[in-house]
Structure formats: structure tokens, C-alpha cells
Design an enzyme around this catalytic site. Sequence first.
Site, short mmCIF file in Angstrom:
data_model
loop_
_atom_site.label_atom_id
_atom_site.label_comp_id
_atom_site.label_asym_id
_atom_site.label_seq_id
_atom_site.Cartn_x
_atom_site.Cartn_y
_atom_site.Cartn_z
N VAL A 98 21.69 13.03 -1.80
CA VAL A 98 22.22 14.04 -0.89
C VAL A 98 21.10 15.01 -0.53
O VAL A 98 20.36 15.46 -1.41
CB VAL A 98 23.38 14.81 -1.54
CG1 VAL A 98 23.99 15.79 -0.56
CG2 VAL A 98 24.43 13.84 -2.05
N GLY A 106 21.56 13.29 -6.55
CA GLY A 106 21.59 11.85 -6.32
C GLY A 106 22.62 11.23 -7.21
O GLY A 106 23.01 11.80 -8.21
N GLY A 107 23.06 10.06 -6.84
CA GLY A 107 24.02 9.35 -7.67
C GLY A 107 23.96 7.91 -7.30
O GLY A 107 23.07 7.49 -6.54
N GLY A 108 24.92 7.17 -7.82
CA GLY A 108 24.91 5.74 -7.57
C GLY A 108 25.13 5.40 -6.10
O GLY A 108 24.72 4.36 -5.63
N ASP A 141 36.25 8.61 -9.39
CA ASP A 141 35.01 9.10 -9.99
C ASP A 141 35.06 10.61 -10.21
O ASP A 141 34.15 11.33 -9.81
CB ASP A 141 33.83 8.70 -9.10
CG ASP A 141 32.49 8.80 -9.82
OD1 ASP A 141 32.49 8.87 -11.07
OD2 ASP A 141 31.45 8.82 -9.15
N GLY A 145 24.08 7.20 -3.54
CA GLY A 145 23.00 7.62 -2.67
C GLY A 145 22.63 9.06 -2.90
O GLY A 145 23.33 9.79 -3.61
#
Length: 821
Positions: free
Chosen positions: A505, A499-501, A615, A503
Site C-alpha cells: 500500500v 505490505g501484506g500478502g 482476515d 500487495g
Amino acid sequence: MRSRNQTWMLLSFLLLFLAPKTHFCTAADTISAGQSLIPNQTLISKDENFELGFFQPGTSPNSYIGIWYKKVSVENKTVVWVANRDTPLTDLASFELKLSEDGNLVLLNQLKVAVWSTNITSSAMNSSEVVLGDDGNLVLRNRVKPSDVFWQSFDHPTDTWLPGGNIRYDNRTKKAQLLTSWKNINDPGTGLYSLELDPTGDQYVISRNRTQRYWTSGPWNGRIFSGVPEMRSNYIYNFSYTKNENESYFTYSLYNASIVSRFVMDVSGQIKQSSWAANTKNWFLFWSQPRQQCDVYDFCGAFGMCDQNLPSCTCLDGFKPRTPKEWNITDYSGGCVRQTSLQCNTDEFSLLQNVKFPANQRSNQQSLAVPSASGADECKSACLNNCSCSAYAYSGGCSVWNGDLLSLQKTPDGDGSGIDLYLRLAASTGAKNKGTRTPAIVGAAAGIVAFLGLVFLVVWRWRIRQSVGTSKTVEGSLVAFTYRDLQNATKNFSEKLGGGGFGSVFKGTLPDTTVIAAKKLEALGQGEKQFRSEVSTIGTIQHVNLVRLRGFCSEGDKRLLVYDYMPNGSLDHHMFNQQASKMLNWKVRYQIALGTARGLTYLHEKCRDCIIHCDIKPENILLDADFCPKVADFGLAKLIGREFSRVLTTMRGTRGYLAPEWISGVAITAKADVYSYGMMLFEIISGRRNSEHSEDEMVKFFPTWAARKISEDEEVLALLDYRLEGTADVEELTRACRVACWCIQDDESHRPTMGQVVQILEGVMEVNPPPIPRTLQVLVENEGNIHFFSETTSNRSSQTRSTSSASSQTKSNISLTSSKT
Ligand SMILES: *[C@@H]1O[C@H](CO)[C@@H](O)[C@H](O)[C@H]1NC(C)=O
Ligand SMILES: *[C@@H]1O[C@H](CO)[C@@H](O)[C@H](O)[C@H]1NC(C)=O
Ligand SMILES: *[C@@H]1O[C@H](CO)[C@@H](O)[C@H](O)[C@H]1NC(C)=O
Ligand SMILES: *[C@@H]1O[C@H](CO)[C@@H](O)[C@H](O)[C@H]1NC(C)=O
Ligand SMILES: *[C@@H]1O[C@H](CO)[C@@H](O)[C@H](O)[C@H]1NC(C)=O
Ligand SMILES: *[C@@H]1O[C@H](CO)[C@@H](O)[C@H](O)[C@H]1NC(C)=O
Ligand SMILES: *[C@@H]1O[C@H](CO)[C@@H](O)[C@H](O)[C@H]1NC(C)=O
Ligand SMILES: *[C@@H]1O[C@H](CO)[C@@H](O)[C@H](O)[C@H]1NC(C)=O
Ligand SMILES: *[C@@H]1O[C@H](CO)[C@@H](O)[C@H](O)[C@H]1NC(C)=O
Ligand SMILES: *[C@@H]1O[C@H](CO)[C@@H](O)[C@H](O)[C@H]1NC(C)=O
Ligand SMILES: *[C@@H]1O[C@H](CO)[C@@H](O)[C@H](O)[C@H]1NC(C)=O
């Protein structure tokens, strides 16, 4: 209505006569004795940094006197101080900010009644004046002797702490000065969240309603606050601390005075530091605490559910917002109320699966253990029998919650860390119940539900088959999936890969057995058409070192991207995970560094439009079955747009890879990626996080130490991951170290392009020993100094003396390479 209009006209009429004598004609920064400011006039500081005047926040009809930035954030006033935050002016009429005869600055309403005043009594005040400074400080001082300050706005901050200001604890009055949030975005009134220095004078705390503390900076250790380790790599703010028997306070300034930066106790209950980014014409948030919105105590109010994703708060089923108007403007403090009130004895329970309470607030603060209840049924009865019990949970032991349920939090999809909570609801609301007093009826009902469920499932499966068939290929090779396709492929998003900012996966398998990774996007500020056009652009980008986009889904507000699945996961997993079965050897690491550089070169130089990734970090480098690196998440910066910087900086761990220009606000170019790549390359070499804490003082911030070693042309093997036990090609290692150090130069024109990085790593181009990047150099110099950083220019000369090879580099033209002949 008419009479009010008439009054207003009369007042305006009067004003016309009065105005010319006492009001300003041109912009000034001073109000002198007898002068005043009316609604259409403002005070402007000498260099026009700040402006003071009347304003109406957001959609509010109320007027306030405030100070805002004059040069930046022009479209949207960014207010830094409000005088009458709790006594708004309500009527459209002749307000007046006046320096009165007694020397005080007073705000008069239409009835000439003071609604706000500086309220000082001093004999010297017969000759006072008010000046708005370029630091945003409004000062009431002695006109004859300006160093005599009677009152200043810096001593009465609202929600913003500007450079030069301080937030103090007064040991004589035992009073702390507060930085307090606005009530909500439309109301600058004193809100619930405040930052203050605690009575020890050594640490800052944030509390809700000044009673519930939910964050602390940890004590000051002379250099940093122990709970804020990221201050170590701060090269923007010069913090200093003063403590004596009368008072203690911190103040800060900016090393580079042309950066516009502010520190705000936000309505979200988080403290936020942001700088103005001239290129995006927006505030760039780069630090906030608590990092998670849901860690703010009681942010969603009673019976609200906090979600790390937006919207942050929703009411539990069976509840509705107490104050919908505030709820609508993200002011959730009112919480939720029951749609149907409880009947006590006939109430039922509804299951809330996998919820939790924030880690910083122990759930047993609210809940009570019921040791006598030895099973789920007894636990339920224990709750049912007490009308003030609003929920229970049984997992091994029985816990009950009385009264309002606060700080309830959703756990991420597929994360089983939460508890199952049974929430009390009135029977008539049809609580989804597991067992009531009439098991027979429930049994029958359950049978019907199960049957209907089965029918539904069959129909659903059939429809999925249908819809898989209807997925159509668009724009070359991209597939437009339906949401159902992806739900089916990912078993309803059950296997989370990360997960990340942007969304989470999820892993999935298509009907043709292709394994995919589906990314559910969040925070998208785009319409469907724009989304499709961006996605089809990303879809055309194909390179062996870039993760391939297979398709997407855009249905309603759902946006997903579907990628090839990478069996070896992300680079960080292999680099930093001590337990990882396969530690990457040097050859593999070098190939990863080179492959990543090739992928980025393709993005920067070979695509039709240059794509800046924005990023780059180990989490975004994926490894296929053969450990061939593939850059992930490219193109998302554009897709996410405005929200991107917010997402980027609130994400854990990203900060360390951000180039200085992200913060100083100059335009972001592909060289920002080069910087992040350099930071990552250091991690690939060392096998540890750059900012990892270490007992060894010298290795605290690895790039600092490494840069010095490299520029002094010392033994590079010392920089290598110790787990490799020195097994590396020294020439390759030297190249990698040098190129990493060149990549993280402050001045982007000194950084190589990704194309040059590839050539250097391939050995086609030679690379000179690099200079120590200036910001890091400052860090090296001041290790152990109470001010973590100090004037860079004065230190430059001593640095030059101590490292001769670096100095010759710095003085002679800085050059990355000398061509190989
Ligand atoms: C202030 O300015 C606005 C527009 O610039 C005008 O409509 C309004 O009448 C002015 N008010 C006063 C009190 O001068
Ligand atoms: C001004 O602020 C509002 C609300 O925060 C926002 O929706 C809008 O986009 C902002 N406008 C500009 C030009 O930044
Ligand atoms: C001035 O201070 C006094 C007492 O300190 C207080 O009672 C009064 O309300 C204050 N006036 C204003 C206008 O703030
Ligand atoms: C203000 O008051 C002081 C004494 O209280 C006096 O010495 C001084 O002359 C006064 N100044 C003015 C401008 O009236
Ligand atoms: C804040 O605390 C006061 C008492 O200290 C209390 O009366 C008030 O209801 C509280 N407000 C909120 C919103 O919790
Ligand atoms: C604060 O004041 C108290 C007396 O009120 C004194 O004992 C104490 O030492 C002071 N604190 C500091 C840090 O000087
Ligand atoms: C503390 O306050 C007293 C009385 O106001 C003053 O005499 C003393 O100098 C102050 N101490 C410091 C360190 O400022
Ligand atoms: C909430 O805001 C939306 C638009 O932002 C508006 O349509 C709706 O009426 C608002 N609801 C309330 C209760 O204010
Ligand atoms: C219900 O719970 C509350 C809170 O623990 C307690 O004060 C009260 O005595 C209980 N009532 C009964 C009837 O047990
Ligand atoms: C200070 O910041 C400005 C604008 O962000 C930048 O142009 C300038 O180079 C910086 N100065 C230094 C010494 O870093
Ligand atoms: C840092 O702040 C301190 C105290 O305000 C000041 O004395 C010092 O000169 C500042 N250093 C720099 C480099 O601005």
C-alpha cells in the site's frame, strides 16, 4: 515407428492371454504371491483412503508407480509416494508390478527387466504379501504372521510425510532418512531439497543438495522445536519423539482422525503442511518454512534474482535461463547464463540498485573484502582486473564476488535496506555504466541521455495531466484511475505505508489534494471484466466503520485499489508498539472494539450478499483522524479467490486469528470472522499479541489464561493491559472479556453473531460467563506435559471438577445470553 507399433501390438496381444490368470478383476488392497498389477489396474486400501497404481505426473510422458489419495483431491491426483522416482518407465507398454517368487515386490519394464524392487533378502520371504494400508503405507509382510514386516513404504518416503510415518536417524548405520522434494512438478525424481534429522537426533534441518543447510527446526525441548514457536498453539498434531541408542525419530498423528493432512518437502524448497479443505476442494496450506521463498538457498540459481512476489525468479539483465523448459515450470535450479560471454578486460558494469542477500545466508559467504581498495574506482578496478570477478559493491568498504552470483534478492519497493551492486557484463551488451575509461564520450552520452530524459519528462507530465482528465467515474462514485494517475499521485510508489500478502500500500495525493492509499494487488487470478464487477460490488459498500473504496485501476496485468487515507494508521501500530506516542486509553479501545463489530455486522448482515472478511486482525483495522475504526480489505477474499487461502496462511502473523474450521476444512461462514474478532478483542484488552512469548509460563498463550480467568469469574482487571494501570470501566471490561471468550468457541454455533456482539458491547443484551473453548482447554490441561495435547474427552471431566462455574455452563445448555428484562 512401425516396428515399435508392431512390438506394442504384439505385447498387448500376449498380455491378453496372460492377463486373466494373474491380474485382478476387482479392486483389492493386497497383492499375493504370483499376482501382479498392470497399468490400468490399481490397489485400493480397505476404507478407500489411498490408491496405488501407475500414473503420469503433470505433462510428463513417463510412468511411475505411486500412491495417491482416493477420496480427496480426485480431479488432481495428489501423489504421496513414488516407487521408481529415479527410474521412470518410458515406453507405452506392458509394465508390471509383481510379487516375485523370491517374495520381493518388483517393477518390471516391457523387457521384463526389474527397474525397481523392494530388494530384501530374508529366509521368511517365501510367504509374503503386499498390502496397501488406509494410512497410505504399503507393507510387504509375512502372510502367515502379519506382524513380520519385511519392508514398508513409510521407511522409504519420497517427498511426503504422512501421519503415522516417521523421518529417522539411524544411529547404527549413521544414516539419515530423507524427505526429498520432487525435481519439479512434472518429475518426481530425487530433487535438490531435503529434510532430515541431523546426527544429534534432536532437530530437523533442510538443505539444498544435502550440502547447504538453510533452515533448522532448532532442538526439541520436550514439547516443541525451539525454532518453531507456533507449535505451542498447535491443536491438530500429536507429535512424539523417540530416541535410543539405535535410532531417533519423530512421528505425528492427528487428534481428529477425519482430518486429511500431509507434510511435504515441496519443490519450492519449503516444507509445507496442508489439510484438505472439503469446501474449497483444495489443499489448505497453513504452515510452511522457511516462510520466505527467497530464504531457500540458491532458489533462483546462478545470476537469478529472487522476488518475494510472483514470479519468484527472473534472470538478471544480460542473462537468460539456462534451461527454459524447466524455468517455465517454476524449476529455477538451472539458473541463468550470460547472453554474451565476457571479454574480461573490456567488460563493463551495470548497476543493480537496492538488492540483498538472504538474512540466513551471510553475503560474505560469497563475497570477499578487498581492504586495499580505498574508493569506488579502486574497487571497480579490483574487480575488473580479475577475470573471475563477477560483481562488486562499494559502501564504505570494497567487496567483490567471484564466480556465480547466488541467492540475490530484490528488496521491497521503497525499502532502502539493500546494497548497490555492480554486475560485470560484456561491453557489447551495453551495460548501464557509471564511468568507463573514456569519460569524455560518456560525458557527451550522458548529456544526450539527460536531454532526452528531460524531453521525455515534459511529455510524460503533459500526458499525465491529460490522463488525469480522462479518469472516468463508473458505477456510482468509483473512479477508474489510469496507472499513470496513480504513479503520479504516489510519486512513483515511493511512500510505502504497509505490505501484506495481497500487495503493498502506498500513500499518494490526488491533484485535488485528496490523500489516498493505493493498494497494488498481487496474485490475482482474474480477468479484467470479473475484476471490475467485483470492484463495483465492493464500491457500493459504504459504512462509517468500513474503509471507503474511492476507485481502482485495471490496466494490462496491473490491478490497484484506491482507498481513503487513514492518518492514524492501523490498530496494531497503536496496540503493540511500545514507542507509540499515544497509548490508547480504555474508552478509545472500547469504541474501537464496538466500531469494528458494527462494521463487520454491516458486512455480514446488511449488504446484499453476506461478505465474509476472512482476515480480521489488528493490521486490517485502520484509524481515522478521530480514532474511529474502519475495517480494511473486505471483499478481497472473493477478489483473490483460490489463491486467498495460500496468501492468508503464508502471511506472517495471520495464523493466530484463524478459526479451527479453516483447518478442519468445513465450510467457512461469517462465524470464522467472529472467531478472529474474538482473538483480536483479547489483544485490544491485553495490549499484547496473543502468542507473544512471556517469561511467565501461565501467560504464554494469553487467550488460554484469559478464558480460564473469565470462566472462573475471577477479577477481570487482571486481564487488562498493565499500562492502563487499572483505569477501565469494569462493567465494560467484563462484557468485552466475556464476549471475546464466546467468540472463540470451537463450535461455531456457540459463537455469537457480530450483531449480537454489538448488542452486548452496547449493553443492550446481557452476556453469561462463557465456557473455556475446548481446544484452549486442552492447552490449559496439558501445560508442562510432554505431549502438548492429549485426548480431550478424558480430560473434560477433570476440568469440570476444577472449575465449577464453567462446568455448570458446559453441562446445562450452553447459552450466550439471557435476555435483559
Ligand atoms: C487402459 O485404459 C484406457 C482407457 O480407459 C485404454 O484406452 C487403454 O487401451 C487401456 N490400456 C490397457 C493396457 O489396457
Ligand atoms: C490441478 O492442478 C493444476 C496444476 O497444479 C491446476 O492448474 C488445476 O487448477 C488443478 N485442478 C483442480 C481441479 O484443482
Ligand atoms: C538391490 O540391492 C543391491 C545391493 O544392495 C543393488 O546393487 C541393486 O541394484 C538393487 N536392485 C534394485 C532393483 O534396486
Ligand atoms: C518358508 O520357509 C520356512 C523356512 O525357511 C519354512 O519353515 C516354511 O514352511 C516355508 N513356507 C512356505 C509357505 O513355503
Ligand atoms: C550437488 O552436489 C554434488 C556433489 O556433492 C555436485 O556434483 C552437484 O553438481 C551438485 N548439484 C547441484 C545442482 O548443485
Ligand atoms: C549412537 O551410537 C554410538 C556408537 O556408535 C554411541 O556411542 C552413542 O551413544 C549412540 N547415541 C545414542 C543417542 O545413543
Ligand atoms: C538396539 O539394537 C539392538 C541390536 O539390534 C537390540 O538388541 C536392542 O534391543 C535395540 N535397542 C532398542 C532400545 O531398541
Ligand atoms: C512456457 O509456457 C508457456 C505456456 O505456459 C508456453 O507458451 C511457452 O512456449 C513455454 N516456453 C517454453 C520454453 O517451454
Ligand atoms: C582472482 O580471484 C580468485 C578468487 O579469489 C583468485 O583465486 C585468483 O587468484 C584471482 N586472480 C588474480 C589474477 O588475482
Ligand atoms: C473432526 O473433523 C471433522 C471434519 O473436519 C468434523 O466434522 C468433526 O467435528 C471433528 N471432530 C472433532 C472431535 O473435532
Ligand atoms: C499421541 O501420540 C502418542 C504416541 O504415538 C500416543 O501414545 C498417544 O496416545 C497420542 N495421543 C492422542 C491423544 O492421540
